[in-house]
Design an enzyme around this catalytic site. Structure first.
Site, PDB file in Angstrom:
ATOM      1  N   ARG A 102     -16.750  45.896  23.436  1.00  0.00           N
ATOM      2  CA  ARG A 102     -17.550  46.344  24.579  1.00  0.00           C
ATOM      3  C   ARG A 102     -18.571  47.435  24.248  1.00  0.00           C
ATOM      4  NH1 ARG A 102     -13.208  48.081  28.734  1.00  0.00           N
ATOM      5  NH2 ARG A 102     -15.065  48.950  29.722  1.00  0.00           N
ATOM      6  N   LYS A 120     -13.075  49.092  22.873  1.00  0.00           N
ATOM      7  CA  LYS A 120     -14.221  49.857  23.371  1.00  0.00           C
ATOM      8  C   LYS A 120     -14.086  51.306  22.922  1.00  0.00           C
ATOM      9  CE  LYS A 120     -14.396  52.067  26.943  1.00  0.00           C
ATOM     10  NZ  LYS A 120     -14.337  53.522  27.357  1.00  0.00           N
ATOM     11  N   HIS A 132      -3.780  40.469  17.190  1.00  0.00           N
ATOM     12  CA  HIS A 132      -3.408  39.524  18.250  1.00  0.00           C
ATOM     13  C   HIS A 132      -3.227  40.231  19.588  1.00  0.00           C
ATOM     14  CE1 HIS A 132      -2.169  37.146  14.710  1.00  0.00           C
ATOM     15  NE2 HIS A 132      -1.502  38.225  14.356  1.00  0.00           N
ATOM     16  N   TYR A 135      -5.205  45.732  23.161  1.00  0.00           N
ATOM     17  CA  TYR A 135      -6.237  46.517  23.824  1.00  0.00           C
ATOM     18  C   TYR A 135      -6.336  47.851  23.102  1.00  0.00           C
ATOM     19  CZ  TYR A 135      -8.910  49.369  27.001  1.00  0.00           C
ATOM     20  OH  TYR A 135      -9.870  50.206  27.521  1.00  0.00           O
ATOM     21  N   ASN A 146      -1.822  48.939  11.383  1.00  0.00           N
ATOM     22  CA  ASN A 146      -1.599  47.589  11.899  1.00  0.00           C
ATOM     23  C   ASN A 146      -0.977  47.656  13.284  1.00  0.00           C
ATOM     24  OD1 ASN A 146      -1.492  44.553  11.216  1.00  0.00           O
ATOM     25  ND2 ASN A 146       0.559  44.969  11.986  1.00  0.00           N
ATOM     26  N   ALA A 149       1.379  42.289  17.639  1.00  0.00           N
ATOM     27  CA  ALA A 149       0.811  41.478  18.726  1.00  0.00           C
ATOM     28  C   ALA A 149       1.146  42.086  20.083  1.00  0.00           C
ATOM     29  CB  ALA A 149       1.352  40.056  18.639  1.00  0.00           C
ATOM     30  N   ASN A 155      -6.087  54.219  27.627  1.00  0.00           N
ATOM     31  CA  ASN A 155      -7.018  55.341  27.519  1.00  0.00           C
ATOM     32  C   ASN A 155      -7.279  56.092  28.825  1.00  0.00           C
ATOM     33  OD1 ASN A 155      -8.418  53.198  28.708  1.00  0.00           O
ATOM     34  ND2 ASN A 155     -10.356  53.772  27.767  1.00  0.00           N
TER      35      ASN A 155
END
Length: 225
Positions: A102, A120, A132, A135, A146, A149, A155
């Site tokens: 984003r 973002k 995978h 967010y 790392n 998934a 945030n």
């Protein structure tokens, strides 16, 4: 105590990163959100990126790029990925199918933004991977980190306010001066599948949050269970 004492070099070996020498601001929180966007714009200026994407890597015709985006040599952008500038995608990096970037994002050498992962206002240093369903909001991922998934780096607090972090040296809660901030993950830190890091989380290098664990605070060593 001020936020400037939370330094990026406490989490990331900047000398080992492609653009680490450009991270001259001591305050780690200068590398998330809108402030990171300014840093990325400066890097794009140096690379000769205008108002449209500059593509040196392999971008699928089914991907969509918008604005100031740089795709370095050997980087791969798969079908249906959406990348909004300002954004830098480094050499050998992968932006996989359905990823959503984003803007105000830096993706380092051989880093991975995986399938249906949203990013973002964040930095992925070299070899950082969110492979995978993740967010990553207003966060910093150090070298070789790392995300398992389904990991979420939240945030924005439910009760919107300035976000505080727990200083790893003093255990004092101090202000980030930010209303949106996710996490800083040090080099080789990791999360298990479906872990959630709440706003204001700091993971020191080599630490880990186990699968399905919700964690907020500062993890100096070992595992959060």
């Amino acid at each position: 105590m001020t936020t400037s004492q939370i330094t990026l070099s406490s989490f990331v070996d900047l000398k080992a990163c492609l653009h680490g020498s450009l991270c001259t601001e001591t305050n780690a929180f200068a590398y998330v959100g809108k402030a990171l966007g300014v840093w990325v714009e400066s890097l794009l200026d140096e690379l000769g990126v205008g108002d449209k994407p500059k593509i040196l890597g392999d971008v699928s015709p089914g991907a969509y790029l918008q604005g100031r985006v740089y795709i370095a040599e050997d980087a791969i952008v798969e079908p249906t990925a959406f990348i909004q500038g300002p954004c830098y995608i480094g050499p050998g990096a992968e932006v996989r199918h359905g990823a959503y970037i984003r803007g105000q994002v830096y993706i380092g050498t051989k880093a991975v933004v995986g399938h249906t992962t949203e990013v973002k206002g964040s930095m992925f240093f070299d070899h950082a991977k969110a492979g995978h369903f993740a967010y990553v909001g207003d966060s910093i991922l150090g070298r070789d980190t790392n995300l398992g998934a389904g990991t979420k780096l939240a945030n924005l607090p439910l009760r919107r306010s300035i976000i505080k972090v727990k200083d790893p040296t003093t255990d004092q809660w101090i202000s980030t001066e930010l209303q949106k901030f996710g996490a800083i993950m040090g080099d080789k830190a990791q999360t298990g599948c479906n872990a959630v890091l709440s706003p204001g989380t700091l993971l020191l290098p080599g630490t880990a949050v186990l699968p399905c664990v919700h964690f907020r605070g500062t993890l100096r060593q070992g595992f959060a269970r």
